[in-house]
Enzyme design. Structure first.
Site, mmCIF file in Angstrom:
data_model
loop_
_atom_site.group_PDB
_atom_site.id
_atom_site.type_symbol
_atom_site.label_atom_id
_atom_site.label_comp_id
_atom_site.label_asym_id
_atom_site.label_seq_id
_atom_site.Cartn_x
_atom_site.Cartn_y
_atom_site.Cartn_z
ATOM 1 C CE1 TYR A 20 -3.049 -2.966 0.119
ATOM 2 C CE2 TYR A 20 -3.689 -2.368 2.338
ATOM 3 C CZ TYR A 20 -3.822 -3.171 1.227
ATOM 4 O OH TYR A 20 -4.751 -4.183 1.230
ATOM 5 C CG ASP A 77 -6.447 -4.650 4.252
ATOM 6 O OD1 ASP A 77 -7.414 -4.494 5.030
ATOM 7 O OD2 ASP A 77 -6.462 -4.252 3.081
ATOM 8 C CE LYS A 112 4.025 -17.839 1.605
ATOM 9 N NZ LYS A 112 3.403 -19.105 2.069
ATOM 10 C CG ASP A 143 0.837 -20.275 4.253
ATOM 11 O OD1 ASP A 143 1.651 -19.682 4.969
ATOM 12 O OD2 ASP A 143 1.176 -21.114 3.398
#
Length: 333
Positions: free
Chosen positions: A123, A228, A171, A204
């Site tokens: 973002y 988010d 990640k 995940d």
């Protein structure tokens, strides 16, 4: 007396904002509002998405309460929310999620706080399109400073509020550089808080663990995009976006907001639930040091939430927005 910038927003924003200001008035909260709007409603009225008068007010008050703003999808201007967060460097998006008696949920004993980095990542606004090749690039910019600031904020919150554990979601198994920056920040800063348990989880797996056993989490910290997604997931654990708190906090400014949309389909019909904006306003009172006023209103809200006939339709009742607000006012005593 505190002066606060008030941004009613679009759609149902003005209705839920009035409910909150009515409750504050009844509770005699020492707040003076400076009202200025932004977003689609402001653009249609004046041609300005982010009026200078609003920015001037924020420059002065350094704290705001904001209703939902409408952002067109896939075209037109960038999110006003993102513009405000970046302009005032509101790098912490803080989203508590807690099960509450009276609000139906599939889960019990959820009590966690999510810290989402608010100004970097995907973002950052770094997007490019090559019309010759038909390729769009969106750059996820992550900095050492940004990672350290959001991780430190999460640990400082846990320390201040007696939280026992901080979980960093990442990640790094795929994003070897950006992910490593967050992991490095977690390892370095957690060493300063040996009394707080620290762990990291791949994003995940984090999502799976949240829906299997959310009560295992306490404070969670992550990057912008992951935050988010996780923030809405956590809202779903405790009743939805209509009942959760949203705060955007920097070193010298803060904007507290309803995190749900502007719901134009029910605007003006008296159906909107003001709980999310009210809870965000209560978090604002804690930020301003008005803990007693916040506790009094929160007690009245929690009592009202256990009276089914006084709830709005989304919570299973039949009350209007104003009737729900009046029930909270009645319970202030």
């Amino acid at each position: 007396m505190h002066t606060v910038t008030l941004i009613p927003g679009d759609g149902i924003g003005p209705e839920i904002t009035k409910a909150v200001t009515d409750i504050f008035a009844a509770a005699q909260v020492p707040v003076t509002w400076e009202e200025h709007n932004a977003g689609l409603t402001s653009f249609e009225a004046s041609g300005e998405l982010l009026p200078q008068a609003l920015l001037d007010s924020l420059d002065k008050t350094r704290v705001a309460l904001k209703g939902p703003l409408t952002t067109p999808v896939g075209k037109g201007f960038r999110s006003i929310n993102i513009m405000l967060r970046q302009k005032y460097n509101l790098y912490q998006n803080v989203r508590p999620a807690q099960t509450t008696p009276g609000i139906k949920s599939r889960y019990e004993n959820v009590d966690l706080v999510l810290f989402r980095e608010n100004t970097e990542g995907l973002y950052s606004g770094l997007e490019y399109y090559d019309d010759r090749l038909g390729i769009a690039d969106s750059i996820s910019r992550v900095t050492v400073e940004g990672c350290h600031k959001i991780v430190r904020a999460a640990f400082a919150y846990a320390d201040k509020h007696g939280r026992k554990k901080v979980t960093l979601a990442h990640k790094a198994n795929i994003l070897k550089l950006a992910g490593k920056l967050m992991l490095d920040a977690g390892k370095e800063i957690s060493a300063e808080y040996p009394h707080i348990t620290y762990e990291d989880k791949i994003i995940d797996n984090m999502c799976m663990q949240l829906v299997i056993r959310p009560e295992q989490f306490d404070v969670v910290v992550t990057t912008n995009l992951f935050g988010d997604i996780l923030s809405d997931l956590c809202a779903g654990l405790v009743g939805g976006l209509g009942v959760v708190v949203g705060a955007n906090i920097g070193d010298d400014a803060a904007i507290f907001e309803a995190v749900h949309g502007s719901a134009p389909d029910i605007a003006g019909q008296g159906k909107a639930n003001p709980t999310a904006l009210l809870r965000s306003a209560l978090m604002m009172l804690h930020h301003l040091g008005e803990k007693d006023h916040a506790a009094r209103i929160e007690n009245a809200l929690n009592k009202t939430l256990q009276e089914p006939e006084k709830l709005t339709g989304d919570l299973g009742g039949k009350a209007s927005t104003s009737e729900f607000a009046q029930a909270i006012i009645d319970n202030l005593a």
